[in-house]
Design a protein around this motif. Sequence first.
Motif, short mmCIF file in Angstrom:
data_model
loop_
_atom_site.label_atom_id
_atom_site.label_comp_id
_atom_site.label_asym_id
_atom_site.label_seq_id
_atom_site.Cartn_x
_atom_site.Cartn_y
_atom_site.Cartn_z
N THR A 238 0.83 -1.21 0.00
CA THR A 238 0.00 0.00 0.00
C THR A 238 0.86 1.25 0.00
O THR A 238 0.59 2.22 -0.71
N GLU A 239 1.93 1.25 0.81
CA GLU A 239 2.83 2.40 0.86
C GLU A 239 3.51 2.63 -0.48
O GLU A 239 3.65 3.78 -0.93
N VAL A 240 3.92 1.55 -1.13
CA VAL A 240 4.55 1.69 -2.45
C VAL A 240 3.53 2.22 -3.46
O VAL A 240 3.84 3.11 -4.27
N ALA A 241 2.32 1.70 -3.40
CA ALA A 241 1.28 2.14 -4.34
C ALA A 241 0.99 3.62 -4.17
O ALA A 241 0.77 4.34 -5.16
N VAL A 296 12.50 2.13 -10.45
CA VAL A 296 12.58 2.90 -9.21
C VAL A 296 12.82 2.01 -8.01
O VAL A 296 12.52 0.81 -8.01
N MET A 297 13.36 2.63 -6.97
CA MET A 297 13.53 2.02 -5.66
C MET A 297 12.62 2.76 -4.69
O MET A 297 12.55 3.98 -4.72
N PHE A 298 11.94 2.01 -3.82
CA PHE A 298 11.10 2.64 -2.80
C PHE A 298 11.92 2.84 -1.54
O PHE A 298 12.53 1.91 -1.01
N ASN A 299 11.92 4.07 -1.05
CA ASN A 299 12.64 4.40 0.18
C ASN A 299 11.63 4.43 1.33
O ASN A 299 10.84 5.36 1.44
N PRO A 300 11.64 3.44 2.22
CA PRO A 300 10.66 3.39 3.32
C PRO A 300 10.83 4.50 4.34
O PRO A 300 9.90 4.80 5.09
N ASP A 301 12.01 5.12 4.38
CA ASP A 301 12.24 6.20 5.34
C ASP A 301 11.54 7.49 4.92
O ASP A 301 11.09 8.27 5.76
N THR A 302 11.46 7.70 3.62
CA THR A 302 10.84 8.92 3.09
C THR A 302 9.53 8.66 2.38
O THR A 302 8.82 9.60 2.03
N ASN A 303 9.21 7.36 2.15
CA ASN A 303 8.02 6.98 1.37
C ASN A 303 8.06 7.61 -0.03
O ASN A 303 7.02 7.97 -0.59
N GLU A 304 9.26 7.70 -0.60
CA GLU A 304 9.43 8.26 -1.93
C GLU A 304 10.10 7.25 -2.85
O GLU A 304 10.69 6.26 -2.40
N LEU A 305 10.00 7.52 -4.14
CA LEU A 305 10.63 6.69 -5.15
C LEU A 305 11.88 7.38 -5.67
O LEU A 305 11.89 8.60 -5.88
N ASN A 306 12.93 6.59 -5.89
CA ASN A 306 14.17 7.13 -6.44
C ASN A 306 14.54 6.36 -7.70
O ASN A 306 14.29 5.16 -7.81
N PHE A 307 15.15 7.07 -8.63
CA PHE A 307 15.58 6.47 -9.89
C PHE A 307 16.57 5.34 -9.65
O PHE A 307 17.44 5.41 -8.79
N VAL A 308 16.43 4.28 -10.45
CA VAL A 308 17.39 3.18 -10.49
C VAL A 308 17.82 2.99 -11.94
O VAL A 308 16.96 2.95 -12.83
N PRO A 309 19.12 2.90 -12.22
CA PRO A 309 19.55 2.63 -13.60
C PRO A 309 18.82 1.42 -14.17
O PRO A 309 18.85 0.34 -13.57
#
Length: 525
Positions: A238-241, A296-309
């Motif tokens: 749910t958090e990722v969604a 993308v990678m999900f960052n559980p600390d910020t609940n944000e998505l970050n780019f992944v090569p």
Amino acid sequence: MKKLVLKKTAGLIVLLMTITMLVPIIAFASAGFQNITSSNGSVSGQVYVSQDVYDQLKSQNNSVQVEVYAENGFHWTIDTTYSNSAAGSVYFDFDVPSNVYPEYSKLRFNYFYPGSDVISDVYYDRNYYGSGGYYGGGGSSSGPIVVFENGNVDAASLIAALQADGTATITTDIETLYLPANALVGGKSLTIKNSEGVTYTLPIGALDLRKLADSVGVDLSTLVIRVDMKKVTGDDATEVANAVYKVGESVAPVYDFNVVAQGSGKEQEVNFGQYVSRQLPLSETVTDTTYNLTGVMFNPDTNELNFVPTTFATEDGKTTATLMRNGNSIYTVVNVKPVSFTDMVGNWAQKDVTTLASKLIVEGTGANKFEPKRNITRAEFAAMVVRSLGLDASGTASFKDVASNQWYAGSVAAAADAGIIKGYEDGSFKPNANITRKEVAAMVVRAMAYAGKDVKLSDADVSAALAKYTDAASLGWAKAEVAAAIKSGIVLGQTSTQVVGDANANRAEAATMIIRFLSNVGFIN
């Protein structure tokens, strides 16, 4: 139909694993398989033993049985029936009923007879089956790697699979695997694949297994490498969604990948020291991956998505994303909402800036603008490089002028740890100073090295790369790195005859260099 018994006895599994790990294969003359065929969905064949072994089995009231293993670790024991005796051997027929075999693409057959007095006389044979028929020990593959129901990976079959060229594949839907570390010694890479098409390729050749064993206080013989490849469910899903919804829509399953060294109740996260590949199947066929499709990678600390090569490939109408990153986390692929900036329309860098915005690497400056001609600071470019490499923007920078409460502190720390920035002799970084073109070139070349593409030029190559530029002498400390950037096609010079390395770089130039870097090292396509 022969009796088929599902075996789940822990003691038997332990015995099998102990035998296959410790006992040499020395009884080829006294036992074996032959005449194994597949037809109409069933498999049949013969197992033979020497007369003295058969006499011993009879005296112990034991029968000859065949152990059958499927790729997912399921294990059966099949009874055999006497066929004939010839030339000092006794032959027994067996078959795998048709209601079992079609469920699996490959089977492995073992024959062993228990008893401490004959434990050294163990025959460990492998015969394999696929939809095309029988594949024996002389085939192109060493056979399937056995995974037991508890996730333990059979050491002997893993060693055998890695012997040919150092690479092997485990096919299983078991989400957590326990690899015996001593079976990985000498291997190069191991790929784990499930039925959904998700894969995890581990560069095991890059591991210092003995150092990992020391880190958890065990010998290499008892070290275990735990690998998790789990589909994310429940609250985590749910958090990722929710994070995905903010930027676009998910087009791939969400998986949590993790590698840990275990021993004596202790754990140590495994760092391969290089980029590790994961593959996720997309839910739709993609014909244009240029702009919005982003791993993308999900960052559980910020609940944000970050780019992944990430690169994409389509085969037989199915698109697969290959995500590359050195680190454990949750990954998926997102179709990012289209991004555009009003002040980029018609700009020479419009395509590059739009692509990076869709990759979540650059952002606008507000009011739907990008300000392409605005100078970019050293901290801003460091953050851009960190995002393009898929690094965690975390840690504490050692520079005296980078306060921990500044927005760029984590990015500067990550860039410094990766060897991309070095700072000045007085211990400062000067984060708010405008970055020059030669500094940008140097940082990008170092980022290439971090990505695994080290561009080191000889003195002659440096001179050749800079031959047409009349201001090459002004590059000073950055001469070799600027030459490498030019040779790699990342820096083109501000004019045909001048690099103008001391000029400030603007936001458009910085974005273009990042795009060229990502393409050069194969981090996007």
